[in-house]
Design an enzyme around this catalytic site. Sequence first.
Site, PDB file in Angstrom:
ATOM      1  N   ASP A 175       0.620  -6.971  -6.160  1.00  0.00           N
ATOM      2  CA  ASP A 175      -0.207  -5.964  -5.493  1.00  0.00           C
ATOM      3  C   ASP A 175      -1.689  -6.076  -5.837  1.00  0.00           C
ATOM      4  OD1 ASP A 175       1.246  -5.199  -7.858  1.00  0.00           O
ATOM      5  OD2 ASP A 175       0.157  -3.309  -7.816  1.00  0.00           O
ATOM      6  N   LYS A 200       6.043  -3.566  -6.790  1.00  0.00           N
ATOM      7  CA  LYS A 200       4.721  -4.143  -7.064  1.00  0.00           C
ATOM      8  C   LYS A 200       4.800  -4.821  -8.425  1.00  0.00           C
ATOM      9  CE  LYS A 200       2.335  -0.492  -4.583  1.00  0.00           C
ATOM     10  NZ  LYS A 200       1.353   0.582  -4.596  1.00  0.00           N
TER      11      LYS A 200
END
Length: 267
Positions: free
Chosen positions: A41, A60
């Site tokens: 991310d 993430k």
Amino acid sequence: MNSGELTAKVYIVGAGPGAPDLITVRGQRILQQADVLLYTDSLVPSELVACAKPTATVYKTAGMALDEMVGIMVEGVQSGHSVARVHTGDPSIFGAILEQMVLLRKAGVAYEVVPGVSSVFAAAAAVGAELTVPDLTQTVILTRVGGRTPMPDGESLRELATHRCTMAFYLSATLAKTVVQELTAAGWPPETPVAVVQKATWPEQKIIRTNLSRLVRAMGDAHISNHAILLVGFALDEALLEQDQHRSKLYDETFTHRYRKGVIGND
Ligand SMILES: C[S@@+](CC[C@H](N)C(=O)[O-])C[C@H]1O[C@@H](n2cnc3c(N)ncnc32)[C@H](O)[C@@H]1O
């Protein structure tokens, strides 16, 4: 991979440089169909994984350690799920995929790598440069300035720079001063053209055209200290576009090759 359903394995997918439509068709299909997605991310925009199916579990990974991340992949595949591990650019360039593949193999988990558009190519496109210009340079070195990961023997910038080809620096936005010092020590002139592209293909993309002597100040003035590619060498000279030199043999009408006049050639 065929065009049907995904199987229970890990797909290590290159997401491209950032723009959601610069992932490959194959990569996007995997993101749409995978049961589990893990994405970096810090570098991959969330719009890219927005195409995941509603039932997919999305993780993430910026804050995860290697074992945790690979643990999720292994558990996913062992539960019969398809897993997409989404990397920025192309996974083979500074993607740290080897360590993931080693652990997946140890766990007996199958994987497949799907290539992506590396940020070096997005940066070259952003400045409209050909990195391999006939009679100027036919070589591109993809490298970085050594930081916490040191450069191996024989790969110091000064040594690499002796080739005088196009050089592309990843992971080096805070180390522009070292690029200038080392290339200058290798004999590159201060007027050597440099292009810096930050967040290539993102809406906030920034471009600087400068030269070695002005690089550090130009990057400071533009507040570029991360997420950038530095392209260095005379292939980046904007004046090339004004000249009618450096033509390739490929489109030269006196040059014959396999697809013209039936003569076998290599290009
Ligand atoms: C961990 S490396 C990953 C490189 C990636 N695998 C690739 O092929 O582009 C991260 C570095 O890639 C470069 N980078 C990644 N995406 C970029 C982008 N959109 N624009 C400019 N540089 C980018 C930056 O140098 C950044 O520090």
